[in-house]
Design a protein around this motif. Structure first.
Motif, mmCIF file in Angstrom:
data_model
loop_
_atom_site.group_PDB
_atom_site.id
_atom_site.type_symbol
_atom_site.label_atom_id
_atom_site.label_comp_id
_atom_site.label_asym_id
_atom_site.label_seq_id
_atom_site.Cartn_x
_atom_site.Cartn_y
_atom_site.Cartn_z
ATOM 1 N N PHE A 11 0.969 -1.028 -0.025
ATOM 2 C CA PHE A 11 -0.063 0.037 -0.152
ATOM 3 C C PHE A 11 0.812 1.249 0.031
ATOM 4 C CE2 PHE A 11 -2.402 3.560 1.879
ATOM 5 C CZ PHE A 11 -3.342 3.343 1.244
ATOM 6 N N LEU A 12 1.827 1.154 0.757
ATOM 7 C CA LEU A 12 2.772 2.466 0.863
ATOM 8 C C LEU A 12 3.498 2.694 -0.276
ATOM 9 C CD1 LEU A 12 3.776 4.681 2.768
ATOM 10 C CD2 LEU A 12 5.620 3.206 3.493
ATOM 11 N N GLY A 13 3.981 1.378 -1.167
ATOM 12 C CA GLY A 13 4.399 1.827 -2.109
ATOM 13 C C GLY A 13 3.706 2.202 -3.590
ATOM 14 N N GLY A 14 2.343 1.907 -3.344
ATOM 15 C CA GLY A 14 1.468 2.266 -4.359
ATOM 16 C C GLY A 14 1.042 3.650 -4.173
ATOM 17 N N ALA A 15 0.963 4.082 -2.839
ATOM 18 C CA ALA A 15 0.690 5.369 -2.709
ATOM 19 C C ALA A 15 1.850 6.249 -3.119
ATOM 20 C CB ALA A 15 0.350 5.740 -1.277
ATOM 21 N N LEU A 16 3.069 6.117 -3.249
ATOM 22 C CA LEU A 16 4.146 6.710 -3.450
ATOM 23 C C LEU A 16 4.474 6.812 -4.966
ATOM 24 C CD1 LEU A 16 6.666 5.949 -0.539
ATOM 25 C CD2 LEU A 16 5.184 8.036 -1.028
ATOM 26 N N SER A 17 3.783 5.790 -5.623
ATOM 27 C CA SER A 17 4.025 5.791 -7.107
ATOM 28 C C SER A 17 3.261 6.220 -7.851
ATOM 29 C CB SER A 17 4.123 4.335 -7.479
ATOM 30 O OG SER A 17 2.829 3.646 -7.358
ATOM 31 N N ILE A 18 1.954 7.171 -7.219
ATOM 32 C CA ILE A 18 1.111 7.628 -8.062
ATOM 33 C C ILE A 18 1.419 9.107 -8.286
ATOM 34 C CG2 ILE A 18 0.029 9.070 -6.124
ATOM 35 C CD1 ILE A 18 -2.798 7.543 -7.150
ATOM 36 N N THR A 19 1.110 9.671 -9.519
ATOM 37 C CA THR A 19 1.243 10.944 -9.955
ATOM 38 C C THR A 19 -0.120 11.842 -10.084
ATOM 39 O OG1 THR A 19 3.368 10.147 -11.359
ATOM 40 C CG2 THR A 19 1.743 11.957 -12.281
ATOM 41 N N ALA A 20 0.248 12.920 -9.844
ATOM 42 C CA ALA A 20 -0.942 13.788 -9.904
ATOM 43 C C ALA A 20 -1.368 14.327 -11.267
ATOM 44 C CB ALA A 20 -0.863 14.978 -9.050
ATOM 45 N N PHE A 21 -1.810 13.308 -11.928
ATOM 46 C CA PHE A 21 -2.287 13.347 -13.394
ATOM 47 C C PHE A 21 -3.131 14.993 -13.716
ATOM 48 C CE2 PHE A 21 -4.790 13.100 -17.208
ATOM 49 C CZ PHE A 21 -3.812 12.848 -18.037
ATOM 50 N N PRO A 22 -4.051 15.059 -13.023
ATOM 51 C CA PRO A 22 -4.829 16.356 -13.312
ATOM 52 C C PRO A 22 -4.103 17.745 -13.305
ATOM 53 C CG PRO A 22 -6.139 15.135 -11.970
ATOM 54 C CD PRO A 22 -4.805 14.324 -11.947
ATOM 55 N N MET A 23 -2.997 17.460 -12.200
ATOM 56 C CA MET A 23 -2.241 18.826 -11.844
ATOM 57 C C MET A 23 -1.206 18.704 -13.147
ATOM 58 S SD MET A 23 0.174 19.730 -8.758
ATOM 59 C CE MET A 23 1.380 20.886 -8.891
ATOM 60 N N LEU A 24 -0.432 17.632 -13.413
ATOM 61 C CA LEU A 24 0.373 17.448 -14.671
ATOM 62 C C LEU A 24 0.036 18.093 -16.038
ATOM 63 C CD1 LEU A 24 2.918 16.387 -15.881
ATOM 64 C CD2 LEU A 24 1.616 14.295 -16.158
ATOM 65 N N ALA A 25 -1.331 17.951 -16.229
ATOM 66 C CA ALA A 25 -2.276 18.174 -17.211
ATOM 67 C C ALA A 25 -2.531 19.666 -17.124
ATOM 68 C CB ALA A 25 -3.440 17.372 -17.603
ATOM 69 N N ARG A 26 -2.828 20.117 -16.001
ATOM 70 C CA ARG A 26 -3.022 21.535 -15.926
ATOM 71 C C ARG A 26 -2.029 22.420 -16.247
ATOM 72 N NH1 ARG A 26 -6.188 24.138 -10.615
ATOM 73 N NH2 ARG A 26 -5.995 26.332 -11.228
ATOM 74 N N ILE A 27 -0.862 22.155 -15.400
ATOM 75 C CA ILE A 27 0.677 22.835 -15.736
ATOM 76 C C ILE A 27 0.927 22.925 -17.336
ATOM 77 C CG2 ILE A 27 2.872 23.037 -15.422
ATOM 78 C CD1 ILE A 27 2.460 21.906 -12.530
ATOM 79 N N LEU A 28 0.786 21.769 -17.960
ATOM 80 C CA LEU A 28 1.122 21.772 -19.388
ATOM 81 C C LEU A 28 0.160 22.376 -20.324
ATOM 82 C CD1 LEU A 28 2.192 17.790 -19.511
ATOM 83 C CD2 LEU A 28 3.624 19.920 -19.536
ATOM 84 N N TYR A 29 -1.068 22.341 -19.934
ATOM 85 C CA TYR A 29 -2.032 23.087 -20.776
ATOM 86 C C TYR A 29 -1.950 24.430 -20.448
ATOM 87 C CZ TYR A 29 -4.632 19.175 -22.608
ATOM 88 O OH TYR A 29 -4.925 18.244 -23.456
ATOM 89 N N GLU A 30 -1.738 25.158 -19.157
ATOM 90 C CA GLU A 30 -1.322 26.647 -18.932
ATOM 91 C C GLU A 30 -0.437 27.027 -19.760
ATOM 92 O OE1 GLU A 30 -1.235 26.957 -14.822
ATOM 93 O OE2 GLU A 30 -3.477 26.920 -14.601
ATOM 94 N N ARG A 31 0.751 26.251 -19.935
ATOM 95 C CA ARG A 31 1.813 26.739 -20.448
ATOM 96 C C ARG A 31 1.980 26.214 -21.825
ATOM 97 N NH1 ARG A 31 4.279 28.019 -15.590
ATOM 98 N NH2 ARG A 31 6.450 28.947 -16.807
#
Length: 441
Positions: free
Chosen positions: A155-175
């Motif tokens: 569980f701990l490994g799974g939680a740390l392997s996640i990426t904030a996809f919506p935030m990633l997309a938001r930064i790239l679209y804004e720029r």
């Protein structure tokens, strides 16, 4: 309170509950708006401010400074209402994330298929393995009784392997980088990371809730059948809705009923299967018509309400379960630092080195490592499910909330340090930046 209202509240339990829930929601929205605005002024995404607002409203600050006031605004009977509202909000938000994802396409040359796969694997495996190592090491210190050592580590490994996809997309679209080679690669890799993480969480949930392997196989099989039906039968049926909306030029109120019912029913079904409603919402979004104009209209109708009303309630609900005062002492502090370093190093260096191995420059590689390392809302969803299902305890939850805040806060500064404006212009194929990108490589 007016005497007649007070008398009515004393005889009507529904009105009494309403008069307790509304002040809680009002306080949540005011604090979230203020913290979100402050985050923007500090060149951070608004969602980071909202995450911090949730922590501040919990026992860590508000409950510590004004315990009586905090208990009055957030009494125990209000908590289940906030949980229901936050679950609906998360289901609809993940629906919008899924509906906003492009299935291939986009302008410019196609991304070689092996590149996002390599970056996605590099974003998952190192963080997963380091997180599992930290979990195995800290199991006796942090895990609740009855939780298996390897389950806790997974569980701990799974939680740390996640990426904030919506935030990633938001930064790239804004720029303006969503269709650049770096942007396309990052979006595809981030989407794969999150999909793998949700599948992993589905498996962990199935194992945790059922006594034998048969229950887990049933849950996984039903989830796979649900995904297949949503992306084939339901997706084709919704094509008619997309064509109708595009002909009329807007989403009518009647069409909105159908649009909202799809993720709510999908969320209910996945909850019944045992995979949590946010997974159903996300798959429902993927089943929506893929036309760009339809996606813009859908986001225009729903995103503001979901992100400004329901998501702050989720952050506040998370904050009410976060006790950073329990992280004091050398043992707990060392455990937190171990988890933070495992997550940061695994994701940042894993993605950066993978990008470099594909021939990208160090600046581009470090920029992707920074973006992929942000965990934001996604890890909060992940760990809230874990806490609700009893997979982790209060201390681990609080530590991972802090990991979410710190990695999210570090993402944009690290990205900007690696990718200044002149190199961003090169990524957008602006002539003035092409020479700088070649030099940086």
């Amino acid at each position: 309170m007016h005497p007649h209202t007070l008398a009515a509240a004393q005889t009507d339990p529904n009105l009494e509950l309403t008069l307790k829930v509304l002040p809680a929601v009002i306080v949540i929205l005011i604090v979230s708006a203020l913290c979100g605005r402050l985050a923007n002024r500090l060149w951070q995404p608004r969602v980071l401010g909202e995450m911090i607002a949730g922590v501040l409203l919990g026992p860590t600050l508000f409950g510590w400074l004004f315990p009586d006031v905090q208990a009055k605004i957030f009494p125990p009977e209000v908590t289940p209402i906030l949980y229901v509202l936050s679950t609906i909000g998360l289901t609809l938000y993940m629906f919008l994330v899924g509906a906003g994802m492009e299935h291939g396409g986009g302008s410019g040359p196609r991304q070689p298929a092996h590149q996002p796969a390599i970056v996605a694997i590099a974003g998952i495996l190192p963080a997963l393995l380091l997180g599992m190592g930290a979990g195995l090491l800290l199991w006796s210190t942090l895990s609740d009784p009855g939780i298996d050592r390897w389950f806790f580590a997974a569980f701990l490994g799974g939680a740390l392997s996640i990426t904030a996809f919506p935030m990633l997309a938001r930064i790239l679209y804004e720029r303006g980088l969503e269709n650049s080679p770096l942007g396309k690669l990052s979006l595809m890799a981030g989407g794969v990371d999150d999909a793998v993480a949700w599948c992993g969480l589905a498996i962990l949930t199935a194992i945790h809730l059922d006594s034998g392997p048969g229950g887990a196989i049933r849950t996984i099989g039903l989830a796979a059948l649900f995904v297949a039906l949503m992306l084939t039968v339901v997706s084709r049926a919704l094509g008619a809705l997309g064509r109708h909306v595009l002909r009329s030029g807007h989403i009518s109120n009647g069409a909105m009923y159908l649009v909202i019912l799809v993720p709510l029913i999908a969320g209910w079904l996945t909850d019944w299967i045992g995979v949590y409603s946010v997974f159903g919402g996300f798959i429902a979004g993927l089943a929506m018509p893929r036309d760009a104009a339809f996606r813009r209209m859908l986001h225009g109708r729903m995103m503001d309400v979901v992100s400004t009303l329901l998501l702050p309630i989720f952050f506040a609900f998370s904050g009410l379960n976060t006790r950073l005062d329990g992280l004091g002492g050398a043992t707990m502090l060392l455990a937190f630092v171990t988890i933070l370093l495992a997550g940061f190093a695994g994701k940042y260096f894993g993605c950066s080195l993978a990008m470099r191995s594909l021939g990208f420059g160090w600046r581009e590689s470090n920029a992707v490592g920074a973006l992929m390392n942000a965990r934001g809302l996604m890890i909060l969803i992940f760990i809230n499910i874990g806490l609700a299902q009893g997979m982790i305890g209060q201390q681990v939850f609080s530590m991972l909330v802090l990991v979410a805040v710190l990695t999210t806060a570090a993402a944009l500064p690290l990205y900007k340090a690696a990718m200044p404006d002149r190199l961003e212009r090169a990524q957008r194929n602006e002539p003035s930046g092409e020479k700088e990108l070649a030099t940086a490589a």
